[in-house]
Design an enzyme around this catalytic site. Structure first.
Site, PDB file in Angstrom:
ATOM      1  N   TYR A 100      -2.673  -0.116  10.314  1.00 57.83           N
ATOM      2  CA  TYR A 100      -2.911  -0.668   8.865  1.00 57.83           C
ATOM      3  C   TYR A 100      -1.341  -0.383   8.184  1.00 57.83           C
ATOM      4  CZ  TYR A 100      -4.158  -0.926   4.068  1.00 57.83           C
ATOM      5  OH  TYR A 100      -4.386  -1.203   2.808  1.00 57.83           O
TER       6      TYR A 100
ATOM      7  N   SER B  30       0.894  -1.203  -0.018  1.00 58.76           N
ATOM      8  CA  SER B  30      -0.004  -0.044   0.027  1.00 58.76           C
ATOM      9  C   SER B  30       0.878   1.224  -0.074  1.00 58.76           C
ATOM     10  CB  SER B  30      -0.823   0.015   1.295  1.00 58.76           C
ATOM     11  OG  SER B  30      -1.505   1.262   1.595  1.00 58.76           O
TER      12      SER B  30
END
Length: 254
Positions: free
Chosen positions: A151, A138
């Site tokens: 995250y 990501s």
């Protein structure tokens, strides 16, 4: 070009969003696709759509955070040429807004889940003389994003693990790369917004869309196209690399 004929591909989280788009495209390009999903109905829906288009696919229900379940599925599948570690969950909160239970939950799915699939796949690939691994990282692995402590931790781990695997198994003809998407419009995103910003869905969707310099979120099919290239023989000279697919988020947000 980009044929996956006679390839066996395992895709975690293939029941929706990016994983579903990758599963359908890989099958269209000739791969036999095995989807590993916690949501059995979602996995079967993807399989049904693939079969309706003339492809070959199978659904396997497993919790990727449980190593034995993952090992059992891989043993059942047998041969594997391509692994796409796509399954993952999110969490909103900075350090102080992240409880121990939150860290454990994110780690178990996003990090340990990917490890479990790698642990199951690599020996099989070695026995077959090689393979391709693609891990979904990501933009959060590379830059600071507000309220994404857990995250970001997990996606940073995915990036680091991928580089380690690429280095260690180069001699076994196993390539390993990562894709780092910015925000991609999936049912996951819609549910995420609805859960965390009730009553502000339109406002937050617009804000998140415009955070990409290109002015919109990505499409699952766009990520799938990049995944196809990286898992194809045409990308045989590429390993240990990360590919942002981010609408300019990392380099042009100034």
């Amino acid at each position: 070009m980009f044929s996956l004929k006679n390839k066996i591909a395992v895709i975690t989280g293939g029941g929706s969003g990016i994983g579903k788009a990758i599963s359908k495209l890989f099958a269209k390009q000739g791969a036999t696709v095995h989807i590993i999903e916690l949501n059995a109905d979602a996995a079967q829906q993807t399989v049904d759509e693939i079969k309706a288009d003339g492809g070959e696919a199978f659904a396997h229900t497993a919790d990727i955070s449980k190593q034995q379940q993952v090992l059992d599925v891989f043993q059942h599948i047998g041969s594997i040429n391509i692994l796409v570690n796509n399954a993952g969950i999110a969490h909103v909160g900075n350090l102080e807004g992240t409880a121990e239970a939150d860290i454990d939950r994110i780690y178990n799915v996003n990090v340990k889940g990917a490890y479990n699939a790698l642990y199951a796949a690599v020996p099989v690939m070695k026995g077959l003389g090689g393979g391709v691994i693609l891990n979904m990282a990501s933009i959060a692995a590379h830059i600071g994003i507000t309220d994404r402590f857990a995250y970001s931790m997990s996606k940073g781990a995915i990036f680091a693990m991928s580089m380690s695997v690429a280095r260690d198994y180069m001699g076994d003809n196993i390539r390993c790369n990562t894709i780092s998407p910015a925000r991609v419009h999936t049912p996951f995103v819609d549910g995420f917004i609805a859960k965390n910003y009730p009553g502000r869905e339109d406002e937050i969707f617009d804000k998140l869309s415009k955070s990409q310099p290109i002015g919109r979120m990505g499409k699952p099919e766009e990520v799938a196209a990049l995944a196809l290239y990286l898992c194809s023989d045409e990308a045989g000279f590429i390993t240990g690399c990360d590919y942002p697919i981010d609408g300019g988020f990392i380099k042009l947000n100034n």
